[in-house]
Scaffold this motif. Structure first.
Motif, PDB file in Angstrom:
ATOM      1  N   ASP A  27       4.727  15.205 -11.591  1.00 51.81           N
ATOM      2  CA  ASP A  27       3.291  15.073 -11.166  1.00 51.81           C
ATOM      3  C   ASP A  27       3.481  14.760  -9.379  1.00 51.81           C
ATOM      4  OD1 ASP A  27       2.260  15.645 -13.181  1.00 51.81           O
ATOM      5  OD2 ASP A  27       1.305  13.960 -13.816  1.00 51.81           O
ATOM      6  N   ALA A  28       4.530  13.740  -9.174  1.00 52.41           N
ATOM      7  CA  ALA A  28       4.831  13.208  -7.716  1.00 52.41           C
ATOM      8  C   ALA A  28       5.152  14.411  -6.830  1.00 52.41           C
ATOM      9  CB  ALA A  28       5.896  12.577  -7.795  1.00 52.41           C
ATOM     10  N   LEU A  29       5.373  15.747  -7.287  1.00 50.39           N
ATOM     11  CA  LEU A  29       5.768  16.754  -6.481  1.00 50.39           C
ATOM     12  C   LEU A  29       4.316  17.259  -5.842  1.00 50.39           C
ATOM     13  CD1 LEU A  29       8.292  18.997  -8.672  1.00 50.39           C
ATOM     14  CD2 LEU A  29       8.706  17.498  -6.648  1.00 50.39           C
ATOM     15  N   THR A  30       3.332  17.360  -6.203  1.00 52.20           N
ATOM     16  CA  THR A  30       1.950  17.538  -5.939  1.00 52.20           C
ATOM     17  C   THR A  30       1.162  16.506  -5.520  1.00 52.20           C
ATOM     18  OG1 THR A  30       0.968  18.190  -8.094  1.00 52.20           O
ATOM     19  CG2 THR A  30       2.129  20.022  -6.938  1.00 52.20           C
ATOM     20  N   ASP A  31       0.971  15.493  -6.255  1.00 53.23           N
ATOM     21  CA  ASP A  31       0.234  14.359  -6.028  1.00 53.23           C
ATOM     22  C   ASP A  31       0.927  12.987  -5.982  1.00 53.23           C
ATOM     23  OD1 ASP A  31      -2.115  12.912  -5.406  1.00 53.23           O
ATOM     24  OD2 ASP A  31      -2.643  12.676  -7.820  1.00 53.23           O
ATOM     25  N   GLY A  32       1.830  12.997  -4.968  1.00 53.46           N
ATOM     26  CA  GLY A  32       2.820  11.545  -4.855  1.00 53.46           C
ATOM     27  C   GLY A  32       2.756  10.949  -3.863  1.00 53.46           C
ATOM     28  N   ALA A  53       0.877  -1.280   0.037  1.00 53.92           N
ATOM     29  CA  ALA A  53       0.103   0.079  -0.014  1.00 53.92           C
ATOM     30  C   ALA A  53       0.800   1.214   0.112  1.00 53.92           C
ATOM     31  CB  ALA A  53      -0.936   0.274   1.128  1.00 53.92           C
ATOM     32  N   PRO A  54       0.471   2.240  -1.143  1.00 48.43           N
ATOM     33  CA  PRO A  54       1.503   3.501  -0.851  1.00 48.43           C
ATOM     34  C   PRO A  54       1.288   4.368   0.354  1.00 48.43           C
ATOM     35  CG  PRO A  54      -0.338   3.492  -2.566  1.00 48.43           C
ATOM     36  CD  PRO A  54      -0.440   2.172  -1.962  1.00 48.43           C
ATOM     37  N   VAL A  55       2.176   5.093   0.664  1.00 51.54           N
ATOM     38  CA  VAL A  55       1.844   5.981   1.573  1.00 51.54           C
ATOM     39  C   VAL A  55       2.036   7.438   1.017  1.00 51.54           C
ATOM     40  CG1 VAL A  55       3.046   7.202   3.712  1.00 51.54           C
ATOM     41  CG2 VAL A  55       3.454   4.782   3.106  1.00 51.54           C
ATOM     42  N   PRO A  56       0.667   8.198   1.056  1.00 47.63           N
ATOM     43  CA  PRO A  56       0.513   9.451   0.584  1.00 47.63           C
ATOM     44  C   PRO A  56       1.678  10.353   1.110  1.00 47.63           C
ATOM     45  CG  PRO A  56      -1.417   8.748   1.391  1.00 47.63           C
ATOM     46  CD  PRO A  56      -0.552   7.657   1.790  1.00 47.63           C
ATOM     47  N   ALA A  57       2.264  11.403   0.268  1.00 46.01           N
ATOM     48  CA  ALA A  57       3.257  12.422   0.687  1.00 46.01           C
ATOM     49  C   ALA A  57       2.815  13.707   0.519  1.00 46.01           C
ATOM     50  CB  ALA A  57       4.467  11.676  -0.103  1.00 46.01           C
ATOM     51  N   PRO A  58       3.332  14.403   1.465  1.00 49.66           N
ATOM     52  CA  PRO A  58       3.023  15.965   1.340  1.00 49.66           C
ATOM     53  C   PRO A  58       3.819  16.478   0.448  1.00 49.66           C
ATOM     54  CG  PRO A  58       4.364  15.273   3.436  1.00 49.66           C
ATOM     55  CD  PRO A  58       3.830  14.188   2.996  1.00 49.66           C
ATOM     56  N   ARG A  76       0.826   9.397  -7.824  1.00 50.48           N
ATOM     57  CA  ARG A  76      -0.203   8.318  -7.448  1.00 50.48           C
ATOM     58  C   ARG A  76      -0.557   7.646  -8.738  1.00 50.48           C
ATOM     59  NH1 ARG A  76      -3.220   8.843  -3.021  1.00 50.48           N
ATOM     60  NH2 ARG A  76      -2.639  11.060  -2.807  1.00 50.48           N
ATOM     61  N   ALA A  77      -0.603   8.116  -9.767  1.00 43.09           N
ATOM     62  CA  ALA A  77      -1.036   7.403 -11.104  1.00 43.09           C
ATOM     63  C   ALA A  77      -0.148   6.275 -11.434  1.00 43.09           C
ATOM     64  CB  ALA A  77      -1.169   8.263 -12.370  1.00 43.09           C
ATOM     65  N   ALA A  78       0.957   6.409 -11.150  1.00 47.63           N
ATOM     66  CA  ALA A  78       2.054   5.245 -11.589  1.00 47.63           C
ATOM     67  C   ALA A  78       1.874   4.283 -10.829  1.00 47.63           C
ATOM     68  CB  ALA A  78       3.449   5.865 -11.187  1.00 47.63           C
ATOM     69  N   VAL A  79       1.299   4.456  -9.435  1.00 43.35           N
ATOM     70  CA  VAL A  79       1.059   3.111  -8.587  1.00 43.35           C
ATOM     71  C   VAL A  79      -0.207   2.729  -8.931  1.00 43.35           C
ATOM     72  CG1 VAL A  79       0.701   2.242  -6.093  1.00 43.35           C
ATOM     73  CG2 VAL A  79       2.393   4.187  -6.644  1.00 43.35           C
ATOM     74  N   ARG A  80      -1.268   3.229  -9.050  1.00 45.06           N
ATOM     75  CA  ARG A  80      -2.474   2.498  -9.810  1.00 45.06           C
ATOM     76  C   ARG A  80      -2.321   1.873 -10.956  1.00 45.06           C
ATOM     77  NH1 ARG A  80      -4.654   7.938  -8.500  1.00 45.06           N
ATOM     78  NH2 ARG A  80      -4.760   8.179 -10.529  1.00 45.06           N
TER      79      ARG A  80
END
Length: 488
Positions: A229-234, A115-120, A405-409
């Motif tokens: 995109d990982a900078l804002t939705d990673g 499970a991925p961990v949301p990052a600020p 996040r899209a890369a994990v999905r």
């Protein structure tokens, strides 16, 4: 850990078994028991082609020409015989069904991703970019401009040798809370070690030529700007790092034939011609490399090539095209060792992973030994000289990677299917216990095979003092002529 069985996984498993059964039945229905003979004919064609390939690579003159002819003539002859016997259609259908079976089985029984961990969002991200890497992808996709717009401090590499790791260390001292790289895998590895040492997230921007690390992270290699995109939705995922004599690698370290070819001065400008000129001497001449490999207390000798990877690859291939890794967090090194001595052993390579001259296993530590003080190696595509014996280790979960996040999905499960697990899943059983928790076991990546059975030798190798831990301070290994991954 118990893997949740989804309805789609059960449906895929059943489809895989049906397609597999159909792939076997089609030639039998078309030709009866003669279908077995047609299958043996196809295997014979592969064996002859393998002999031809060996002669093409390991010999010169007339023998090389004959080998090249066999490489093309053998499969064409088999296809012609299939066509004249009315088996070309059934063979093609059977192959298509086999591809469908494997394609359905892989995602059905593959290990569930962590499970991925949301990052600020980072406050002071920093990136180093190589404008020459990947044929100029940094400029073509306006990566520096887009990164600066997102608040990233960008350093562009200029001509000549630059210490990328030192630049990353300077960024950390200046307060960077995320390190990113737009460049080849060799540059990625150098900055990844700095990020791991300081516990900072690492962002991969696939702007290199091959981008194997980005591929296995599920990133879009066709549009490297999407990695930003990982900078804002990673999200953060933890992956392993490999070390060869203290030098970090994110993909693999190769020893022997491939590393020696890469070391040739002309390799950068003309890879094919340089390889064809160098391989005969490296494979069968007096300068042929003969390595020893020690893993799990056993010793394999007289090896021509050894590939040690950060997590096991899914299939046995050369270091230049190393396929895919199902996981990057198994805590195991993948090992591929090759010993081919003559045309008979080369023909046996048609058996694929079960070939007598091919060894695949996983280990936590591997030692590559030679009868010379230093061993040429290709570490993530960069040629270096490492002191023998070369001890390779893995640091489980050492690197925190920031990905969109899209890369994990979108990351699909892949790999050689485990048909026992597929069958159990098709019957509605739930897989529990060791080896089904998403961590790699010795069976994954080719499985542990006794070395004595493969190479006729077992026993403890000469043990040498092991080096310091992976992230400890280490001396820099000697580099060959300052060549970097952007020059490969």
């Amino acid at each position: 850990m118990t893997r949740t069985v989804a309805r789609t996984d059960v449906a895929r498993a059943r489809l895989a078994l049906l397609a597999l059964a159909a792939a076997v039945l089609v030639p039998l229905v078309a030709a009866g028991l003669r279908g077995v003979l047609w299958a043996l004919l196809g295997l014979a064609g592969l064996a002859v082609a393998a002999v031809g390939l060996w002669w093409t690579l390991a010999r010169t003159g007339v023998v090389r020409i004959v080998g090249a002819v066999l490489c093309g003539a053998a499969p064409l002859t088999v296809l012609a015989l299939y066509a004249s016997g009315g088996m070309l259609g059934p063979a093609a259908l059977s192959l298509a069904l086999w591809v469908l079976a494997v394609g359905a089985a892989r995602p059905a029984a593959g290990p569930a991703p962590a499970a991925p961990v949301p990052a600020p969002p980072p406050a002071r991200p920093w990136a180093v970019m190589n404008p020459r890497s990947g044929g100029g992808k940094v400029d073509r996709f306006r990566l520096a401009e887009r990164a600066r717009t997102a608040g990233v401090r960008v350093v562009l590499l200029g001509a000549g040798h630059q210490d990328v790791a030192a630049l990353a260390e300077d960024a950390v001292r200046d307060g960077a809370d995320l390190l990113a790289v737009a460049g080849g895998d060799g540059t990625q590895a150098l900055v990844a070690e700095v990020a791991a040492r300081h516990g900072l997230p690492f962002l991969v921007i696939p702007a290199g030529t091959r981008n194997h690390f980005a591929l296995d992270l599920g990133l879009d290699r066709n549009d490297p700007s999407k990695a930003l995109d990982a900078l804002t939705d990673g999200v953060d995922i933890h992956v392993d790092l490999g070390f060869a004599a203290g030098r970090v690698f994110v993909n693999n370290a190769s020893f022997g034939t491939y590393a020696a070819v890469v070391a040739e001065p002309a390799y950068r400008d003309d890879k094919t011609r340089t390889a064809l000129r160098a391989l005969p001497g490296l494979l069968s001449g007096p300068s042929a490399h003969r390595l020893r490999m020690r893993a799990d207390g056993s010793l394999a000798e007289r090896l021509q090539a050894v590939l040690v990877s950060n997590n096991p690859y899914l299939r046995a291939v050369d270091a230049a095209r190393p396929g895919r890794r199902e996981r990057l967090d198994s805590g195991r090194l993948g090992v591929l060792a090759v010993r081919v001595e003559g045309a008979v052993r080369a023909a046996g390579m048609a058996r694929g992973p079960r070939a007598a001259g091919l060894l695949r296993l996983t280990a936590e530590e591997v030692a590559v030994e030679a009868d010379v003080p230093t061993v040429p190696a290709g570490v993530d595509g960069e040629h270096v000289q490492l002191p023998a014996p070369v001890v390779c280790r893995i640091a489980p979960g050492a690197l925190r990677v920031r990905v969109p996040r899209a890369a994990v999905r979108g990351r699909r499960r892949s790999g050689a299917p485990d048909w026992l697990r597929v069958t159990a899943l098709a019957l509605g059983r739930r897989e529990d216990g060791p080896g089904h928790d998403g961590r790699a076991s010795d069976r994954e990546g080719g499985g542990h095979v006794p070395l004595a059975r493969l190479f006729g030798h077992s026993g403890h190798a000469r043990h040498h003092p092991l080096q310091a831990g992976p992230l400890a301070d280490r001396p820099e290994p000697a580099r060959e002529d300052g060549r970097r991954d952007d020059q490969r």
